[in-house]
Design a protein around this motif. Structure first.
Motif, PDB file in Angstrom:
ATOM      1  N   LEU A 142      18.935  75.576   9.460  1.00  0.00           N
ATOM      2  CA  LEU A 142      17.619  74.953   9.659  1.00  0.00           C
ATOM      3  C   LEU A 142      17.068  75.257  11.043  1.00  0.00           C
ATOM      4  CD1 LEU A 142      18.261  71.472   7.986  1.00  0.00           C
ATOM      5  CD2 LEU A 142      16.808  73.316   7.099  1.00  0.00           C
ATOM      6  N   MET A 143      17.943  75.283  12.042  1.00  0.00           N
ATOM      7  CA  MET A 143      17.491  75.582  13.411  1.00  0.00           C
ATOM      8  C   MET A 143      17.075  77.038  13.557  1.00  0.00           C
ATOM      9  SD  MET A 143      20.031  73.305  15.852  1.00  0.00           S
ATOM     10  CE  MET A 143      18.970  73.411  17.310  1.00  0.00           C
ATOM     11  N   GLU A 144      17.724  77.919  12.801  1.00  0.00           N
ATOM     12  CA  GLU A 144      17.341  79.340  12.853  1.00  0.00           C
ATOM     13  C   GLU A 144      15.971  79.555  12.239  1.00  0.00           C
ATOM     14  OE1 GLU A 144      20.448  81.495  10.948  1.00  0.00           O
ATOM     15  OE2 GLU A 144      21.738  81.520  12.728  1.00  0.00           O
ATOM     16  N   GLY A 145      15.631  78.749  11.218  1.00  0.00           N
ATOM     17  CA  GLY A 145      14.302  78.824  10.617  1.00  0.00           C
ATOM     18  C   GLY A 145      14.012  80.102   9.860  1.00  0.00           C
ATOM     19  N   LYS A 146      15.065  80.781   9.416  1.00  0.00           N
ATOM     20  CA  LYS A 146      14.882  82.024   8.661  1.00  0.00           C
ATOM     21  C   LYS A 146      15.080  81.752   7.171  1.00  0.00           C
ATOM     22  CE  LYS A 146      16.755  84.864  12.446  1.00  0.00           C
ATOM     23  NZ  LYS A 146      17.889  85.700  12.864  1.00  0.00           N
ATOM     24  N   PRO A 147      14.521  82.608   6.293  1.00  0.00           N
ATOM     25  CA  PRO A 147      14.762  82.433   4.860  1.00  0.00           C
ATOM     26  C   PRO A 147      16.268  82.429   4.572  1.00  0.00           C
ATOM     27  CG  PRO A 147      13.037  84.062   5.220  1.00  0.00           C
ATOM     28  CD  PRO A 147      13.612  83.747   6.572  1.00  0.00           C
ATOM     29  N   ASN A 148      16.724  81.416   3.840  1.00  0.00           N
ATOM     30  CA  ASN A 148      18.148  81.259   3.575  1.00  0.00           C
ATOM     31  C   ASN A 148      18.293  80.438   2.289  1.00  0.00           C
ATOM     32  OD1 ASN A 148      20.854  80.360   3.546  1.00  0.00           O
ATOM     33  ND2 ASN A 148      20.997  80.482   5.774  1.00  0.00           N
ATOM     34  N   PRO A 149      18.959  80.991   1.274  1.00  0.00           N
ATOM     35  CA  PRO A 149      19.097  80.263   0.001  1.00  0.00           C
ATOM     36  C   PRO A 149      19.692  78.867   0.164  1.00  0.00           C
ATOM     37  CG  PRO A 149      19.895  82.522  -0.211  1.00  0.00           C
ATOM     38  CD  PRO A 149      19.633  82.299   1.249  1.00  0.00           C
TER      39      PRO A 149
ATOM     40  N   ARG B 111       8.666  71.424  19.815  1.00  0.00           N
ATOM     41  CA  ARG B 111       9.098  70.296  18.988  1.00  0.00           C
ATOM     42  C   ARG B 111      10.518  70.505  18.465  1.00  0.00           C
ATOM     43  NH1 ARG B 111       4.795  69.184  14.472  1.00  0.00           N
ATOM     44  NH2 ARG B 111       4.785  71.455  14.342  1.00  0.00           N
ATOM     45  N   PRO B 112      11.310  69.435  18.449  1.00  0.00           N
ATOM     46  CA  PRO B 112      12.634  69.530  17.826  1.00  0.00           C
ATOM     47  C   PRO B 112      12.503  69.399  16.313  1.00  0.00           C
ATOM     48  CG  PRO B 112      12.310  67.320  18.685  1.00  0.00           C
ATOM     49  CD  PRO B 112      11.069  68.102  19.041  1.00  0.00           C
ATOM     50  N   VAL B 113      13.531  69.790  15.578  1.00  0.00           N
ATOM     51  CA  VAL B 113      13.538  69.605  14.133  1.00  0.00           C
ATOM     52  C   VAL B 113      14.442  68.406  13.830  1.00  0.00           C
ATOM     53  CG1 VAL B 113      15.420  71.299  13.835  1.00  0.00           C
ATOM     54  CG2 VAL B 113      13.990  70.666  11.885  1.00  0.00           C
ATOM     55  N   LEU B 114      13.928  67.489  13.023  1.00  0.00           N
ATOM     56  CA  LEU B 114      14.709  66.324  12.600  1.00  0.00           C
ATOM     57  C   LEU B 114      15.278  66.611  11.217  1.00  0.00           C
ATOM     58  CD1 LEU B 114      15.676  63.363  12.605  1.00  0.00           C
ATOM     59  CD2 LEU B 114      13.398  62.709  11.820  1.00  0.00           C
ATOM     60  N   CYS B 115      16.605  66.625  11.123  1.00  0.00           N
ATOM     61  CA  CYS B 115      17.281  66.917   9.855  1.00  0.00           C
ATOM     62  C   CYS B 115      17.864  65.615   9.301  1.00  0.00           C
ATOM     63  CB  CYS B 115      18.407  67.924  10.054  1.00  0.00           C
ATOM     64  SG  CYS B 115      17.924  69.406  10.975  1.00  0.00           S
ATOM     65  N   LEU B 116      17.323  65.155   8.172  1.00  0.00           N
ATOM     66  CA  LEU B 116      17.798  63.923   7.552  1.00  0.00           C
ATOM     67  C   LEU B 116      18.737  64.245   6.394  1.00  0.00           C
ATOM     68  CD1 LEU B 116      14.518  61.791   7.294  1.00  0.00           C
ATOM     69  CD2 LEU B 116      16.418  61.436   8.865  1.00  0.00           C
ATOM     70  N   PHE B 117      19.898  63.615   6.406  1.00  0.00           N
ATOM     71  CA  PHE B 117      20.885  63.831   5.347  1.00  0.00           C
ATOM     72  C   PHE B 117      21.304  62.491   4.760  1.00  0.00           C
ATOM     73  CE2 PHE B 117      21.319  67.474   8.151  1.00  0.00           C
ATOM     74  CZ  PHE B 117      21.436  68.542   7.274  1.00  0.00           C
TER      75      PHE B 117
ATOM     76  N   GLY C 144       7.121  71.169   1.515  1.00  0.00           N
ATOM     77  CA  GLY C 144       7.626  72.519   1.271  1.00  0.00           C
ATOM     78  C   GLY C 144       7.137  73.467   2.334  1.00  0.00           C
ATOM     79  N   GLY C 145       7.284  74.753   2.091  1.00  0.00           N
ATOM     80  CA  GLY C 145       6.878  75.730   3.094  1.00  0.00           C
ATOM     81  C   GLY C 145       8.053  76.175   3.940  1.00  0.00           C
ATOM     82  N   GLN C 146       7.802  77.140   4.770  1.00  0.00           N
ATOM     83  CA  GLN C 146       8.858  77.722   5.599  1.00  0.00           C
ATOM     84  C   GLN C 146       8.888  77.060   6.973  1.00  0.00           C
ATOM     85  OE1 GLN C 146      11.225  79.949   4.705  1.00  0.00           O
ATOM     86  NE2 GLN C 146      12.060  79.482   6.716  1.00  0.00           N
ATOM     87  N   PHE C 147      10.071  76.804   7.445  1.00  0.00           N
ATOM     88  CA  PHE C 147      10.218  76.231   8.782  1.00  0.00           C
ATOM     89  C   PHE C 147       9.793  77.252   9.827  1.00  0.00           C
ATOM     90  CE2 PHE C 147      13.005  73.666   6.227  1.00  0.00           C
ATOM     91  CZ  PHE C 147      12.900  72.405   6.785  1.00  0.00           C
ATOM     92  N   LYS C 148       9.114  76.769  10.848  1.00  0.00           N
ATOM     93  CA  LYS C 148       8.679  77.654  11.920  1.00  0.00           C
ATOM     94  C   LYS C 148       9.696  77.617  13.046  1.00  0.00           C
ATOM     95  CE  LYS C 148       3.836  76.921  10.691  1.00  0.00           C
ATOM     96  NZ  LYS C 148       2.540  76.344  11.101  1.00  0.00           N
ATOM     97  N   GLY C 149      10.789  78.291  12.836  1.00  0.00           N
ATOM     98  CA  GLY C 149      11.857  78.324  13.839  1.00  0.00           C
ATOM     99  C   GLY C 149      11.732  79.568  14.687  1.00  0.00           C
ATOM    100  N   PRO C 150      12.709  79.828  15.527  1.00  0.00           N
ATOM    101  CA  PRO C 150      13.915  78.997  15.675  1.00  0.00           C
ATOM    102  C   PRO C 150      13.648  77.765  16.533  1.00  0.00           C
ATOM    103  CG  PRO C 150      14.006  80.865  17.167  1.00  0.00           C
ATOM    104  CD  PRO C 150      12.769  81.043  16.356  1.00  0.00           C
ATOM    105  N   PHE C 151      14.509  76.760  16.351  1.00  0.00           N
ATOM    106  CA  PHE C 151      14.419  75.531  17.122  1.00  0.00           C
ATOM    107  C   PHE C 151      15.565  75.478  18.133  1.00  0.00           C
ATOM    108  CE2 PHE C 151      12.383  74.617  13.088  1.00  0.00           C
ATOM    109  CZ  PHE C 151      11.221  73.943  13.472  1.00  0.00           C
ATOM    110  N   ARG C 152      15.242  75.085  19.345  1.00  0.00           N
ATOM    111  CA  ARG C 152      16.285  74.924  20.370  1.00  0.00           C
ATOM    112  C   ARG C 152      16.933  73.548  20.278  1.00  0.00           C
ATOM    113  NH1 ARG C 152      12.334  77.218  23.877  1.00  0.00           N
ATOM    114  NH2 ARG C 152      11.961  75.156  24.782  1.00  0.00           N
TER     115      ARG C 152
END
Length: 413
Positions: free
Chosen positions: A310-317, A34-40, A335-343
């Motif tokens: 966001l694509m890396e999906g690692k903890p990041n402030p 699945r891709p990640v959709l980033c809304l800004f 909420g919750g942690q992203f399950k990355g990484p995303f291509r």
């Protein structure tokens, strides 16, 4: 709100059998990630919407009014899309390099035409041809005939971009656009401004929109600009009879944002609207200081850095407080942690996108290892002038600015 509505719609769709996600073959589903959709929201980074840019495609869009790949000049109408090899190759080059490339293409064209003329002109004037000469000359003629369509297309392409570049150059000289680009770049990237240069531009050449965009960029580049300097900027704008609605609107948002930060006790970089600290990654925390600066010109927009994180999906402030919606997960809130990484990522800007962000995301993809795929979308693609009109309309509706409007607002949506 948009993400929540989309999440609800997708959940409803997943309950239906069959649905778009189950119709694919099982093998395809097994390999699908699945891709990640980033809304800004456009408030995420306002300065990108108003700043001047020195690259060919953004210049053509901003200055000459490119719309849906069609460019209308007073005497010509051109189509600028992927079928135009020069446009594809030079879209993101600085304007001076584009002018040099046009000169180089013209010189090469003339050289090729001279070569064809030389080959078909007969090397022995007045001499009798024997059979070999006749056959050789016929081959040259055939080659010349075959090369004519290609030469004709090249000449059309050169003429087209010569006309576009000439028109751009006229606007650049008339409006001192190179000066605006340099000054805004110093403020946004280096965090510095020469007061004399700034005031000189506001008093000098350029449209009222140009001056307003420069002033708004100044306002967004410094968290607390010196009050005397800010007063001079505002006074100079009024001297130039520039409508102040957009400027006062951004000033109001910035003040409200500062109050919000003080009330919530969060650091500036975590605010709804990002100011100079976050715009180009100048003063970020030790954790995010390690984020690679992948762009060739040494800049990376906040949007691009955030998408990369966001694509890396690692903890990041920088992204830990982002809301995560997963229509396949149980309804346990957000909420919750992203399950990355995303291509793959789909980046959507609500409130108007621009070519500067598009270019920044393209460069992220080009320099990424392993390779990434990003789609950039927006409610509309706005030039700097169009965006400043929208800010002016918002300021007008909020009762800010005062005085007669010197910027027509008919084009604002």
């Amino acid at each position: 709100m948009v993400a929540g509505a989309l999440d609800a719609r997708l959940r409803d769709h997943l309950l239906a059998k069959p649905n778009l996600f189950t119709e694919a073959a099982s093998a395809a589903v097994a390999s699908f990630q699945r891709p990640v959709l980033c809304l800004f929201d456009r408030n995420f980074e306002l300065s990108v919407g108003v700043q001047h840019d020195w690259s060919y495609r953004p210049l053509v869009h901003d200055v000459l009014g490119l719309k849906q790949n069609i460019l209308k000049l007073p005497a010509e109408k051109y189509e600028l899309d992927d079928s135009d090899k020069f446009w594809v190759a030079n879209s993101w080059s600085p304007f001076p390099k584009v002018a040099e490339e046009i000169e180089a293409q013209l010189a090469k064209y003339k050289q090729d035409v001279d070569e064809v003329n030389h080959r078909t002109g007969g090397g022995k004037v007045g001499a009798e041809f024997d059979g070999t000469d006749l056959i050789g000359n016929t081959k040259h003629l055939m080659n010349a005939v075959n090369s004519l369509p290609e030469l004709t297309e090249r000449k059309k392409m050169i003429d087209k971009h010569t006309n576009i570049a000439t028109s751009l150059l006229g606007h650049i000289k008339e409006r001192s656009l190179d000066g605006y680009c340099d000054c805004e770049n110093d403020m946004l990237v280096n965090g510095t401004v020469d007061r004399n240069t700034l005031l000189s531009l506001l008093r000098g050449k350029g449209t009222k929109e140009d001056k307003l965009r420069l002033a708004v960029t100044y306002l967004l580049s410094f968290e607390t600009p010196p009050s005397s300097e800010l007063e001079q900027v505002e006074a100079t704008l009024r001297e130039s009879e520039v409508d102040m609605c957009a400027f006062q609107y951004v000033k109001r948002i910035k003040a409200l944002n500062t109050q919000f930060a003080a009330a919530s006790g969060t650091a500036t970089k975590s605010n709804i609207v990002d100011w100079a600290e976050k715009l180009y990654g100048q003063s970020i925390s030790a954790v995010t200081a390690g984020v690679k600066n992948l762009l060739s010109d040494g800049r990376q927009l906040a949007l691009t850095r955030t998408v990369e994180a966001l694509m890396e999906g690692k903890p990041n402030p920088e992204v830990d407080d982002y809301l995560l919606f997963d229509p396949r997960a149980p309804r346990s809130g957000t909420g919750g942690q992203f399950k990355g990484p995303f291509r793959e990522a789909v980046v959507f800007m609500i409130g108007g996108g621009n070519y500067i962000e598009y270019k920044s995301l393209m460069e992220l993809v080009q320099h990424s290892q392993p390779s990434k795929h990003v789609i950039y979308g927006a409610t509309e693609i706005l030039s700097g002038s169009e965006f400043i009109h929208q800010l002016a309309e918002l300021g007008q509706k909020a009762g800010l600015g005062g005085g007669s409007s010197n910027i027509p607002l008919g084009s604002a949506q």
